[in-house]
Design an enzyme around this catalytic site. Structure first.
Site, PDB file in Angstrom:
ATOM      1  N   ASN A 109      26.315  18.167 -20.077  1.00 32.05           N
ATOM      2  CA  ASN A 109      26.198  17.139 -19.211  1.00 32.05           C
ATOM      3  C   ASN A 109      27.409  15.839 -19.254  1.00 32.05           C
ATOM      4  O   ASN A 109      27.078  14.826 -18.742  1.00 32.05           O
ATOM      5  CB  ASN A 109      24.626  16.138 -19.479  1.00 32.05           C
ATOM      6  CG  ASN A 109      23.838  17.211 -19.041  1.00 32.05           C
ATOM      7  OD1 ASN A 109      23.837  17.786 -17.915  1.00 32.05           O
ATOM      8  ND2 ASN A 109      22.285  17.192 -19.472  1.00 32.05           N
ATOM      9  N   THR A 241      22.528  20.647 -30.843  1.00 32.36           N
ATOM     10  CA  THR A 241      22.100  19.801 -29.648  1.00 32.36           C
ATOM     11  C   THR A 241      21.762  21.173 -28.774  1.00 32.36           C
ATOM     12  O   THR A 241      21.870  22.127 -28.824  1.00 32.36           O
ATOM     13  CB  THR A 241      23.392  19.344 -28.693  1.00 32.36           C
ATOM     14  OG1 THR A 241      24.340  20.661 -28.677  1.00 32.36           O
ATOM     15  CG2 THR A 241      24.066  18.172 -29.735  1.00 32.36           C
ATOM     16  N   GLY A 243      23.131  21.959 -25.890  1.00 30.06           N
ATOM     17  CA  GLY A 243      24.115  22.696 -25.613  1.00 30.06           C
ATOM     18  C   GLY A 243      24.517  23.716 -26.475  1.00 30.06           C
ATOM     19  O   GLY A 243      24.694  25.106 -26.238  1.00 30.06           O
ATOM     20  N   TRP A 263      32.110  17.503 -23.662  1.00 23.49           N
ATOM     21  CA  TRP A 263      33.193  16.729 -24.009  1.00 23.49           C
ATOM     22  C   TRP A 263      32.527  15.326 -24.794  1.00 23.49           C
ATOM     23  O   TRP A 263      32.165  14.346 -23.830  1.00 23.49           O
ATOM     24  CB  TRP A 263      33.998  16.312 -22.948  1.00 23.49           C
ATOM     25  CG  TRP A 263      35.200  15.582 -23.096  1.00 23.49           C
ATOM     26  CD1 TRP A 263      35.487  14.210 -23.109  1.00 23.49           C
ATOM     27  CD2 TRP A 263      36.182  15.798 -23.908  1.00 23.49           C
ATOM     28  NE1 TRP A 263      36.504  13.668 -23.610  1.00 23.49           N
ATOM     29  CE2 TRP A 263      37.375  15.024 -24.053  1.00 23.49           C
ATOM     30  CE3 TRP A 263      36.827  16.959 -24.111  1.00 23.49           C
ATOM     31  CZ2 TRP A 263      38.369  14.906 -24.759  1.00 23.49           C
ATOM     32  CZ3 TRP A 263      38.347  17.126 -24.545  1.00 23.49           C
ATOM     33  CH2 TRP A 263      38.935  16.069 -25.043  1.00 23.49           C
ATOM     34  N   HIS A 293      22.280  13.920 -33.338  1.00 23.25           N
ATOM     35  CA  HIS A 293      23.232  15.068 -33.072  1.00 23.25           C
ATOM     36  C   HIS A 293      24.599  14.734 -33.761  1.00 23.25           C
ATOM     37  O   HIS A 293      24.834  13.742 -34.009  1.00 23.25           O
ATOM     38  CB  HIS A 293      23.356  15.260 -31.661  1.00 23.25           C
ATOM     39  CG  HIS A 293      22.421  15.671 -31.060  1.00 23.25           C
ATOM     40  ND1 HIS A 293      21.286  16.653 -31.545  1.00 23.25           N
ATOM     41  CD2 HIS A 293      21.624  15.266 -29.857  1.00 23.25           C
ATOM     42  CE1 HIS A 293      20.337  16.900 -30.573  1.00 23.25           C
ATOM     43  NE2 HIS A 293      20.559  16.032 -29.603  1.00 23.25           N
TER      44      HIS A 293
HETATM   45  N1  CTP Z   1      27.268  17.263 -23.984  1.00 26.21           N
HETATM   46  C1  CTP Z   1      28.615  17.052 -24.507  1.00 26.21           C
HETATM   47  N2  CTP Z   1      29.383  15.804 -24.261  1.00 26.21           N
HETATM   48  C2  CTP Z   1      28.527  14.635 -23.784  1.00 26.21           C
HETATM   49  C3  CTP Z   1      27.202  14.883 -23.242  1.00 26.21           C
HETATM   50  C4  CTP Z   1      26.707  16.034 -23.382  1.00 26.21           C
HETATM   51  O1  CTP Z   1      29.291  17.924 -25.063  1.00 26.21           O
HETATM   52  N3  CTP Z   1      29.186  13.750 -23.605  1.00 26.21           N
HETATM   53  C5  CTP Z   1      26.440  18.821 -24.214  1.00 26.21           C
HETATM   54  C6  CTP Z   1      25.859  18.663 -25.463  1.00 26.21           C
HETATM   55  O2  CTP Z   1      26.041  20.026 -25.979  1.00 26.21           O
HETATM   56  C7  CTP Z   1      24.380  18.574 -24.963  1.00 26.21           C
HETATM   57  C8  CTP Z   1      24.486  19.093 -23.653  1.00 26.21           C
HETATM   58  O3  CTP Z   1      25.680  18.820 -23.074  1.00 26.21           O
HETATM   59  O4  CTP Z   1      23.572  18.920 -25.785  1.00 26.21           O
HETATM   60  C9  CTP Z   1      23.366  18.391 -22.781  1.00 26.21           C
HETATM   61  O5  CTP Z   1      23.556  16.863 -22.679  1.00 26.21           O
HETATM   62  P1  CTP Z   1      22.392  15.954 -22.958  1.00 26.21           P
HETATM   63  O6  CTP Z   1      21.318  16.348 -21.923  1.00 26.21           O
HETATM   64  O7  CTP Z   1      22.769  14.772 -23.303  1.00 26.21           O
HETATM   65  O8  CTP Z   1      21.649  16.941 -24.407  1.00 26.21           O
HETATM   66  P2  CTP Z   1      21.118  16.756 -25.841  1.00 26.21           P
HETATM   67  O9  CTP Z   1      22.001  15.446 -26.238  1.00 26.21           O
HETATM   68  O10 CTP Z   1      20.790  17.663 -26.676  1.00 26.21           O
HETATM   69  O11 CTP Z   1      19.647  15.752 -25.511  1.00 26.21           O
HETATM   70  P3  CTP Z   1      18.895  14.756 -26.139  1.00 26.21           P
HETATM   71  O12 CTP Z   1      19.682  13.559 -26.089  1.00 26.21           O
HETATM   72  O13 CTP Z   1      17.592  14.606 -25.412  1.00 26.21           O
HETATM   73  O14 CTP Z   1      18.574  15.312 -27.418  1.00 26.21           O
END
Ligand code: CTP
Length: 319
Positions: A109, A241, A243, A263, A293
């Site tokens: 995301n 995470t 992802g 990213w 995370h």
């Molecule tokens: N991700 C990323 N860099 C970002 C945001 C997200 O690499 N700036 C990747 C992460 O692997 C993440 C996935 O995209 O798990 C989905 O994003 P998000 O919905 O923010 O996931 P989580 O952080 O796992 O969800 P939560 O905050 O609810 O735990």
């Protein structure tokens, strides 16, 4: 000699090269990669020692019954009861039973997707995984539309759907669920306490409105298994995470894995700002208390796999 030649030929035939610059056209990335089926296969073999995605992707109906008590994975002292609705939505068989795909996209995301133009490329993959019900319609050019599996942490209901405080938000969520149109909705219901009501609201909505989704609720052992695999590979992650969980699961049923929207940094490689999420105003440094995370560490591990050719990471524009 002919046999040797044949073996050499077969080995090379198995290396399906997809050689490109990472985001070269966008000036954001510089690393070269080739998705290499042999590397992917050996990776899959290693991961299979820890988990079997076909099984661990969801608890099945036969293994639980209404009223059963479950201890949350991260909060062992807190429990939840298996409700009638949850039971009704447990799949009878794994949603990935006997599935195999040539190429899979996992769409993270990160705001790095904005202006990437990656939508059409993402949509060409055989199986597309998305995270946390992230919106697609308004961002189709950059993120695509195809969705075969989408995750939904219970916290999404609070963050993106105002905890369904009124009919408007309920309707918004319902529309989003209807738009999934037969894909797998993967809800980590047993991870951390605090999401019980939210999972119940979603389950109720799906049943009441006969939403066409295939629900899946990850097994109790998935998280430990994934963490175990990465720890063994010296990636010390406290809580993987979404992802990383998706990547680890996907190795089981995807020949080649392409990652987009991974990213976790506030600046791109040209020092331009990058939004944390492509679709909302969440800021960096954000970690919900329930999920601390270590995304940059995960990113390093994924980048190293990219460099070995076991996956392809796109962090810039697509052609
Ligand atoms: N991700 C990323 N860099 C970002 C945001 C997200 O690499 N700036 C990747 C992460 O692997 C993440 C996935 O995209 O798990 C989905 O994003 P998000 O919905 O923010 O996931 P989580 O952080 O796992 O969800 P939560 O905050 O609810 O735990």
């Amino acid at each position: 000699a002919a046999l040797t030649l044949l073996v050499v030929f077969l080995i090379f035939a198995d290396i399906s090269e997809v050689e490109e610059d990472i985001g070269n056209s966008g000036g954001r990335g510089t690393i070269r990669s080739a998705v290499n089926s042999l590397h992917s296969k050996s990776n899959r073999k290693q991961i299979l020692k820890f988990l079997d995605a076909e099984k661990d992707i969801s608890v099945l109906k036969g293994t639980l019954k209404p009223g059963d008590i479950i201890h949350y994975i991260f909060d062992r002292d807190s429990t939840m009861n298996v409700s009638q609705n949850l039971y009704a939505l447990l799949p009878r068989a794994s949603p990935l039973k006997n599935k195999h795909f040539r190429t899979c996209a996992i769409v993270g995301n990160s705001g790095v997707l904005l202006n990437s133009g990656c939508g059409p490329e993402i949509d060409t993959h055989s199986f597309v995984i998305r995270c946390n019900l992230a919106p697609v319609q308004e961002y189709a050019r950059d993120v695509g539309l195809k969705t075969d599996l989408v995750t939904m942490n219970p916290s999404v209901i609070q963050r993106a759907f105002e905890d369904l405080v009124n009919a408007t938000w309920r309707e918004k969520l319902l529309q989003r669920l209807h738009s999934l149109n037969g894909s797998i909705l993967w809800i980590p219901a047993f991870m951390a306490r605090g999401g019980k009501e939210r999972v119940e609201w979603v389950n109720e909505l799906i049943l009441k409105h006969r939403v066409n989704v295939r629900t899946a609720y990850p097994s109790l052992r998935l998280l430990h298994a994934v963490r175990g695999y990465w720890l063994t590979n010296k990636v010390h992650i406290k809580r993987p995470t979404t992802g990383l969980l998706m990547y680890t699961l996907a190795t089981r049923f995807c020949n080649q894995i392409y990652l987009y929207g991974f990213w976790p940094f506030p600046l791109d490689q040209n020092q331009n700002p990058v939004k944390y999420h492509y679709y909302d105003s969440l800021k960096y440094g954000y970690t919900s208390q329930a999920s601390p995370h270590t995304m940059p560490l995960e990113f390093k591990a994924l980048k190293s796999l990219h460099e070995q050719g076991a996956l392809k990471l796109t962090v810039g524009q697509c052609d």
